[in-house]
Motif scaffolding. Structure first.
Motif, PDB file in Angstrom:
ATOM      1  N   UNK A  26      -0.120   6.187  -9.745  1.00  0.00           N
ATOM      2  CA  UNK A  26       0.896   6.002  -8.708  1.00  0.00           C
ATOM      3  C   UNK A  26       1.123   4.525  -8.418  1.00  0.00           C
ATOM      4  N   UNK A  27       2.392   4.152  -8.220  1.00  0.00           N
ATOM      5  CA  UNK A  27       2.741   2.752  -8.034  1.00  0.00           C
ATOM      6  C   UNK A  27       4.008   2.663  -7.191  1.00  0.00           C
ATOM      7  N   UNK A  28       4.519   1.440  -7.043  1.00  0.00           N
ATOM      8  CA  UNK A  28       5.720   1.211  -6.247  1.00  0.00           C
ATOM      9  C   UNK A  28       6.900   2.001  -6.800  1.00  0.00           C
ATOM     10  N   UNK A  29       7.108   1.948  -8.105  1.00  0.00           N
ATOM     11  CA  UNK A  29       8.263   2.600  -8.714  1.00  0.00           C
ATOM     12  C   UNK A  29       8.030   4.066  -9.032  1.00  0.00           C
ATOM     13  N   UNK A 243      14.128   2.161   2.948  1.00  0.00           N
ATOM     14  CA  UNK A 243      12.930   2.804   2.398  1.00  0.00           C
ATOM     15  C   UNK A 243      11.964   1.719   1.941  1.00  0.00           C
ATOM     16  N   UNK A 244      10.816   1.640   2.621  1.00  0.00           N
ATOM     17  CA  UNK A 244       9.811   0.631   2.331  1.00  0.00           C
ATOM     18  C   UNK A 244       8.664   1.252   1.544  1.00  0.00           C
ATOM     19  N   UNK A 245       8.324   0.636   0.420  1.00  0.00           N
ATOM     20  CA  UNK A 245       7.276   1.145  -0.463  1.00  0.00           C
ATOM     21  C   UNK A 245       6.111   0.165  -0.526  1.00  0.00           C
ATOM     22  N   UNK A 246       4.890   0.723  -0.411  1.00  0.00           N
ATOM     23  CA  UNK A 246       3.690  -0.100  -0.485  1.00  0.00           C
ATOM     24  C   UNK A 246       2.618   0.614  -1.295  1.00  0.00           C
ATOM     25  N   UNK A 247       1.652  -0.156  -1.785  1.00  0.00           N
ATOM     26  CA  UNK A 247       0.512   0.451  -2.475  1.00  0.00           C
ATOM     27  C   UNK A 247      -0.777  -0.264  -2.084  1.00  0.00           C
ATOM     28  N   UNK A 248      -1.864   0.501  -2.102  1.00  0.00           N
ATOM     29  CA  UNK A 248      -3.197  -0.036  -1.846  1.00  0.00           C
ATOM     30  C   UNK A 248      -4.110   0.410  -2.979  1.00  0.00           C
TER      31      UNK A 248
END
Length: 424
Positions: A26-29, A243-248
């Protein structure tokens, strides 16, 4: 019926090149590789098996919810999707309770079966949609709803619409859409499109649509769309979307979380009266991986708020509405591919209208994609003159009769008491 949208092949091709032999995570895109794999599998019309159990805290105008709850308890909705004998994709539905079948039905491209009776039909008889409307619905279905919609795809669809082409709800293209492009600084990526065009119903003034759709790059990109639709001084709408996308990453290539926070607002007036719609969704994908298998726990929370000041709406309890829905999905997929994909989905849904609770319900579902397909049940041609509406009416009466026989004495007493009161 394809319950999950098909994967975008071009996107997967780009990802496969960029990731080389590494496991796709899983990632931003790509919010959920597992759901994309599931979508890819759905493109081949595989066998689908789903079982669902329902429960309710409040439900519409049910007088005694304890009776309704007793009816739902132990009842299972069983759906199977597979290829029928003539190659069409077939949908089959059964409702079972305590080992007895309350209802069985099936539908393919040209026929529908109700409790063993076979009827011919056209898809428009059931859906009420023509070919053009169905094509538009298919476009929406074929866009991976949890992923970023590629601007090229949106632009291509809009520019493909010709003057007079049918859309939904009686609207047609009045003025074909035009698009102005903005590329990234290095010229390799489309980051924004500005569009203009108009749509109209027959005999009505057109709605002129203008605005832009923007998709930046970066570690935490925020997509933004702003569109206006204006017919006249009493009818105009403005749509804003972000739409704001983030990853940890909690453990490199092993564990992490991806989030998508989306806000959509439609505000304006219809017939001179204000109308406001707000949709807010929060998506979270908490995942773990071992190089081959990817396990995902996806939570999706969605809230819809509606306000319409048109006179008379309050009397109909349609002045204000709020709906809330939550999904908790779990699935595991293999990088090398899976013959069968299993997932579970716990759903809760509530709906209030002008402060009155209309629905508060939940469902537990289990789904299997792939594997051995269920077999279509052979059905007999309906008797001459027999209508589909009559068959459905008889099926409802039969289900009620069987279900009533299964209820305990306390529930039956409440049913009879309610019937006596309704006749007074």
């Amino acid at each position: 019926m394809k319950t999950i949208a098909m994967v975008l092949a071009a996107l997967l091709l780009v990802l496969s090149v960029s990731l080389a032999t590494a496991q796709q995570l899983p990632d931003i895109d790509v919010f959920s590789p597992g759901l994309l794999r599931l979508s890819s599998k759905m493109a081949d019309d595989p066998a689908v098996h789903m079982e669902a159990e329902l429960s309710a805290v409040d439900a519409f105008h049910v007088r005694d919810l304890s009776v309704f709850s007793a009816m739902l308890k132990g009842a299972t909705l069983i759906y199977d999707g597979c290829q029928s004998g003539d190659g069409e994709y077939a949908d089959m539905l059964r409702i079972e309770r305590e080992g007895q079948t309350l209802f069985s039905g099936a539908m393919d491209g040209s026929s529908v079966t109700v409790n063993g009776e076979l009827f011919s039909f056209s898809p428009q008889e059931i859906t009420g949609m023509g070919e053009k409307e169905a094509a538009l619905i298919e476009f929406v279905q074929n866009t991976a709803i949890l992923e970023r919609a590629p601007l090229e795809k949106v632009e291509s669809f809009l520019l493909s619409l010709v003057q007079g082409e049918e859309l939904l709800f009686g609207y047609r293209v009045e003025t074909p859409f035009e698009s102005e492009r903005t590329m990234s600084d290095d010229g390799t990526r489309l980051t924004r499109i500005s569009i203009t065009g108009s749509i109209a119903k027959e005999g009505e003034a057109p709605w002129v649509i203008k605005g832009y759709l923007r998709q930046p790059a970066g570690r935490a990109p925020k997509d933004t769309f702003e569109l206006t639709a204006v017919q006249d001084e009493k009818n105009s709408l403005e749509l804003t979307y972000s739409s704001l996308r983030k990853k940890e990453i909690t453990q490199k290539n092993r564990a992490g979380k991806v989030s998508v926070d989306t806000h959509l607002k439609i505000a304006g007036k219809l017939g001179g009266y204000s109308i406001n719609e707000r949709v807010t969704s929060y998506l979270r994908n908490t995942w773990t991986a071992d190089g081959e298998n990817l396990s995902e726990k996806i939570s999706a929370s969605l809230t819809l708020e509606h306000h319409d000041s048109t006179p008379g709406r309050e009397m109909q309890r349609m002045n204000k509405a709020e709906a809330k829905m939550r999904h908790d999905i779990r699935l595991t997929t293999a990088e090398s591919g899976s013959d069968v994909i299993d997932l579970t989905d716990a759903i809760t849904l509530s709906l209030a209208m002008d402060g009155y609770t209309v629905l508060d319900a939940a469902a537990q579902t289990a789904m299997r994609i792939g594997g051995e397909a269920a077999q279509m049940t052979q059905a007999d041609e309906a008797q001459p003159g027999r209508t589909l509406a009559a068959a459905l009416d008889d099926a409802a009466k039969n289900a009620a009769r069987v279900l009533y026989g299964q209820l305990d004495s306390a529930a039956k007493k409440k049913v009879l008491t309610g019937l006596d009161e309704s006749l007074q």
